[in-house]
Design a protein around this motif. Sequence first.
Motif, PDB file in Angstrom:
ATOM      1  N   LYS A  73      19.476  20.351  -9.412  1.00 26.03           N
ATOM      2  CA  LYS A  73      19.619  18.976  -9.878  1.00 26.03           C
ATOM      3  C   LYS A  73      19.644  18.043  -8.678  1.00 26.03           C
ATOM      4  CE  LYS A  73      21.665  19.938 -14.251  1.00 26.03           C
ATOM      5  NZ  LYS A  73      22.626  19.535 -15.262  1.00 26.03           N
ATOM      6  N   ASP A  74      19.150  16.834  -8.868  1.00 25.12           N
ATOM      7  CA  ASP A  74      19.018  15.875  -7.769  1.00 25.12           C
ATOM      8  C   ASP A  74      20.332  15.599  -7.057  1.00 25.12           C
ATOM      9  OD1 ASP A  74      16.355  15.720  -8.359  1.00 25.12           O
ATOM     10  OD2 ASP A  74      16.480  13.801  -9.419  1.00 25.12           O
ATOM     11  N   GLY A  75      21.416  15.413  -7.798  1.00 27.83           N
ATOM     12  CA  GLY A  75      22.702  15.098  -7.179  1.00 27.83           C
ATOM     13  C   GLY A  75      23.235  16.232  -6.323  1.00 27.83           C
ATOM     14  N   TYR A  76      23.090  17.465  -6.778  1.00 29.52           N
ATOM     15  CA  TYR A  76      23.557  18.632  -6.016  1.00 29.52           C
ATOM     16  C   TYR A  76      22.773  18.754  -4.712  1.00 29.52           C
ATOM     17  CZ  TYR A  76      24.728  23.536  -5.038  1.00 29.52           C
ATOM     18  OH  TYR A  76      25.154  24.701  -4.455  1.00 29.52           O
ATOM     19  N   GLY A  77      21.478  18.532  -4.789  1.00 33.18           N
ATOM     20  CA  GLY A  77      20.659  18.605  -3.590  1.00 33.18           C
ATOM     21  C   GLY A  77      20.945  17.476  -2.621  1.00 33.18           C
ATOM     22  N   ARG A  78      20.982  16.254  -3.127  1.00 34.86           N
ATOM     23  CA  ARG A  78      21.167  15.064  -2.290  1.00 34.86           C
ATOM     24  C   ARG A  78      22.570  14.951  -1.710  1.00 34.86           C
ATOM     25  NH1 ARG A  78      18.682  11.961  -5.893  1.00 34.86           N
ATOM     26  NH2 ARG A  78      20.650  11.414  -6.834  1.00 34.86           N
ATOM     27  N   ASN A  79      23.581  15.335  -2.494  1.00 31.28           N
ATOM     28  CA  ASN A  79      24.967  15.112  -2.079  1.00 31.28           C
ATOM     29  C   ASN A  79      25.639  16.321  -1.432  1.00 31.28           C
ATOM     30  OD1 ASN A  79      24.908  12.482  -3.119  1.00 31.28           O
ATOM     31  ND2 ASN A  79      25.382  13.229  -5.165  1.00 31.28           N
ATOM     32  N   TYR A  80      25.095  17.519  -1.635  1.00 27.38           N
ATOM     33  CA  TYR A  80      25.745  18.698  -1.086  1.00 27.38           C
ATOM     34  C   TYR A  80      24.831  19.486  -0.148  1.00 27.38           C
ATOM     35  CZ  TYR A  80      28.317  23.072  -0.780  1.00 27.38           C
ATOM     36  OH  TYR A  80      28.980  24.170  -0.300  1.00 27.38           O
ATOM     37  N   LEU A  81      23.698  19.942  -0.647  1.00 28.64           N
ATOM     38  CA  LEU A  81      22.848  20.840   0.138  1.00 28.64           C
ATOM     39  C   LEU A  81      22.189  20.155   1.327  1.00 28.64           C
ATOM     40  CD1 LEU A  81      21.150  22.791  -2.781  1.00 28.64           C
ATOM     41  CD2 LEU A  81      23.003  23.566  -1.307  1.00 28.64           C
ATOM     42  N   LEU A  82      21.610  18.997   1.135  1.00 28.86           N
ATOM     43  CA  LEU A  82      20.897  18.315   2.228  1.00 28.86           C
ATOM     44  C   LEU A  82      21.829  17.810   3.331  1.00 28.86           C
ATOM     45  CD1 LEU A  82      18.102  16.463   0.231  1.00 28.86           C
ATOM     46  CD2 LEU A  82      17.884  18.511   1.636  1.00 28.86           C
ATOM     47  N   PRO A  83      22.950  17.145   3.030  1.00 27.09           N
ATOM     48  CA  PRO A  83      23.823  16.672   4.116  1.00 27.09           C
ATOM     49  C   PRO A  83      24.434  17.797   4.945  1.00 27.09           C
ATOM     50  CG  PRO A  83      24.408  15.585   2.060  1.00 27.09           C
ATOM     51  CD  PRO A  83      23.403  16.646   1.734  1.00 27.09           C
ATOM     52  N   ARG A  84      24.663  18.952   4.338  1.00 27.63           N
ATOM     53  CA  ARG A  84      25.251  20.083   5.064  1.00 27.63           C
ATOM     54  C   ARG A  84      24.189  20.952   5.725  1.00 27.63           C
ATOM     55  NH1 ARG A  84      28.543  18.722   1.057  1.00 27.63           N
ATOM     56  NH2 ARG A  84      30.790  18.828   1.398  1.00 27.63           N
ATOM     57  N   LYS A  85      22.937  20.526   5.654  1.00 27.29           N
ATOM     58  CA  LYS A  85      21.799  21.232   6.265  1.00 27.29           C
ATOM     59  C   LYS A  85      21.666  22.663   5.733  1.00 27.29           C
ATOM     60  CE  LYS A  85      21.192  18.170   9.941  1.00 27.29           C
ATOM     61  NZ  LYS A  85      21.095  16.967   9.216  1.00 27.29           N
ATOM     62  N   LEU A  86      22.041  22.852   4.465  1.00 23.30           N
ATOM     63  CA  LEU A  86      21.875  24.148   3.824  1.00 23.30           C
ATOM     64  C   LEU A  86      20.471  24.287   3.244  1.00 23.30           C
ATOM     65  CD1 LEU A  86      25.282  24.395   1.923  1.00 23.30           C
ATOM     66  CD2 LEU A  86      24.633  25.528   4.038  1.00 23.30           C
ATOM     67  N   ALA A  87      19.751  23.157   3.130  1.00 22.01           N
ATOM     68  CA  ALA A  87      18.413  23.182   2.556  1.00 22.01           C
ATOM     69  C   ALA A  87      17.602  22.016   3.099  1.00 22.01           C
ATOM     70  CB  ALA A  87      18.493  23.095   1.031  1.00 22.01           C
TER      71      ALA A  87
ATOM     72  N   VAL B 209      23.462  30.471   0.146  1.00 16.98           N
ATOM     73  CA  VAL B 209      24.300  29.638  -0.704  1.00 16.98           C
ATOM     74  C   VAL B 209      24.718  30.495  -1.900  1.00 16.98           C
ATOM     75  CG1 VAL B 209      24.419  27.539  -2.096  1.00 16.98           C
ATOM     76  CG2 VAL B 209      23.043  27.573  -0.015  1.00 16.98           C
ATOM     77  N   PRO B 210      26.028  30.715  -2.068  1.00  8.54           N
ATOM     78  CA  PRO B 210      26.489  31.568  -3.173  1.00  8.54           C
ATOM     79  C   PRO B 210      25.983  31.068  -4.526  1.00  8.54           C
ATOM     80  CG  PRO B 210      28.302  31.037  -1.703  1.00  8.54           C
ATOM     81  CD  PRO B 210      27.130  30.206  -1.277  1.00  8.54           C
ATOM     82  N   ASN B 211      25.568  31.995  -5.353  1.00  9.64           N
ATOM     83  CA  ASN B 211      25.079  31.733  -6.707  1.00  9.64           C
ATOM     84  C   ASN B 211      23.803  30.890  -6.746  1.00  9.64           C
ATOM     85  OD1 ASN B 211      27.319  33.112  -7.777  1.00  9.64           O
ATOM     86  ND2 ASN B 211      28.549  31.258  -7.650  1.00  9.64           N
ATOM     87  N   LEU B 212      23.117  30.753  -5.606  1.00 10.77           N
ATOM     88  CA  LEU B 212      21.876  29.986  -5.602  1.00 10.77           C
ATOM     89  C   LEU B 212      20.738  30.761  -4.956  1.00 10.77           C
ATOM     90  CD1 LEU B 212      20.623  27.331  -6.451  1.00 10.77           C
ATOM     91  CD2 LEU B 212      21.271  26.382  -4.256  1.00 10.77           C
ATOM     92  N   GLY B 213      20.940  31.249  -3.730  1.00 16.00           N
ATOM     93  CA  GLY B 213      19.866  32.001  -3.096  1.00 16.00           C
ATOM     94  C   GLY B 213      20.120  32.268  -1.634  1.00 16.00           C
TER      95      GLY B 213
ATOM     96  N   MET C 171      14.910  18.756  -8.365  1.00 13.55           N
ATOM     97  CA  MET C 171      14.562  18.621  -6.963  1.00 13.55           C
ATOM     98  C   MET C 171      14.244  20.021  -6.438  1.00 13.55           C
ATOM     99  SD  MET C 171      16.970  17.218  -3.858  1.00 13.55           S
ATOM    100  CE  MET C 171      16.525  15.509  -3.959  1.00 13.55           C
ATOM    101  N   LYS C 172      13.138  20.132  -5.730  1.00  7.82           N
ATOM    102  CA  LYS C 172      12.699  21.406  -5.189  1.00  7.82           C
ATOM    103  C   LYS C 172      13.088  21.473  -3.720  1.00  7.82           C
ATOM    104  CE  LYS C 172       8.619  24.293  -5.540  1.00  7.82           C
ATOM    105  NZ  LYS C 172       7.201  24.319  -5.891  1.00  7.82           N
ATOM    106  N   LEU C 173      13.864  22.525  -3.341  1.00  2.00           N
ATOM    107  CA  LEU C 173      14.373  22.660  -1.985  1.00  2.00           C
ATOM    108  C   LEU C 173      14.090  24.052  -1.433  1.00  2.00           C
ATOM    109  CD1 LEU C 173      17.910  21.072  -2.478  1.00  2.00           C
ATOM    110  CD2 LEU C 173      15.915  19.993  -1.475  1.00  2.00           C
ATOM    111  N   ILE C 174      14.081  24.143  -0.104  1.00  2.00           N
ATOM    112  CA  ILE C 174      13.989  25.425   0.583  1.00  2.00           C
ATOM    113  C   ILE C 174      15.322  25.652   1.279  1.00  2.00           C
ATOM    114  CG2 ILE C 174      12.827  26.738   2.380  1.00  2.00           C
ATOM    115  CD1 ILE C 174      10.372  24.955   1.904  1.00  2.00           C
ATOM    116  N   LEU C 175      15.971  26.773   0.991  1.00  2.00           N
ATOM    117  CA  LEU C 175      17.290  27.054   1.552  1.00  2.00           C
ATOM    118  C   LEU C 175      17.191  27.500   3.006  1.00  2.00           C
ATOM    119  CD1 LEU C 175      18.946  28.959  -1.413  1.00  2.00           C
ATOM    120  CD2 LEU C 175      19.193  26.569  -0.799  1.00  2.00           C
ATOM    121  N   ASN C 176      18.092  26.965   3.851  1.00  5.03           N
ATOM    122  CA  ASN C 176      18.186  27.350   5.260  1.00  5.03           C
ATOM    123  C   ASN C 176      19.270  28.383   5.493  1.00  5.03           C
ATOM    124  OD1 ASN C 176      16.216  25.556   6.105  1.00  5.03           O
ATOM    125  ND2 ASN C 176      17.686  23.916   6.422  1.00  5.03           N
ATOM    126  N   ALA C 177      20.208  28.474   4.563  1.00  6.90           N
ATOM    127  CA  ALA C 177      21.350  29.374   4.708  1.00  6.90           C
ATOM    128  C   ALA C 177      21.636  30.016   3.357  1.00  6.90           C
ATOM    129  CB  ALA C 177      22.577  28.609   5.189  1.00  6.90           C
TER     130      ALA C 177
END
Length: 148
Positions: A22-36, A9-13, A1-7
């Motif tokens: 990975k799709d699960g990390y993006g869908r379940n963590y980054l997107l709901p917390r509005k980090l990406a 994120v340690p060890n990511l960017g 999954m290709k994402l653009i970071l808003n904040a």
Amino acid sequence: MKLILNADVPNLGAPGDIVEVKDGYGRNYLLPRKLAVVATRGAEKQVEQIRRAQKTREIRDLGHAQQVDSQLRNINVTVSAKAGDTGRLFGSITPAQVVDAVKAAGGPLLDKRSIDVPGHLKTLGKHQVQVRLHPEVTTELPIAVVAS
């Protein structure tokens, strides 16, 4: 999954970075917390705007962080809040209030996410808040909470 970071994120960017996760990390963590946000053509055009906004708030390097640290040590920060007769606040002091008070006292522009306000900051008086300026520079900022 290709994402653009808003904040940051340690060890990511950093904000504005386009990352592949990975799709699960993006869908379940980054997107709901509005980090990406999902990287679409329209969103990729906003990357420059995100980077410009981050650039105005960021500490450039270790030397700049130490300079901001010395500025913070030389100012008196006062936050006013509504309080009862016993000296207990109606609510608590937030990082955004601390940023506004530092700016009003003539201090540098800080990012509210870099300020750690202890959860017990619900009384009048002198308190210490921690400010993370750089991974190697953290400072204690004394603030005075007064009744408004």
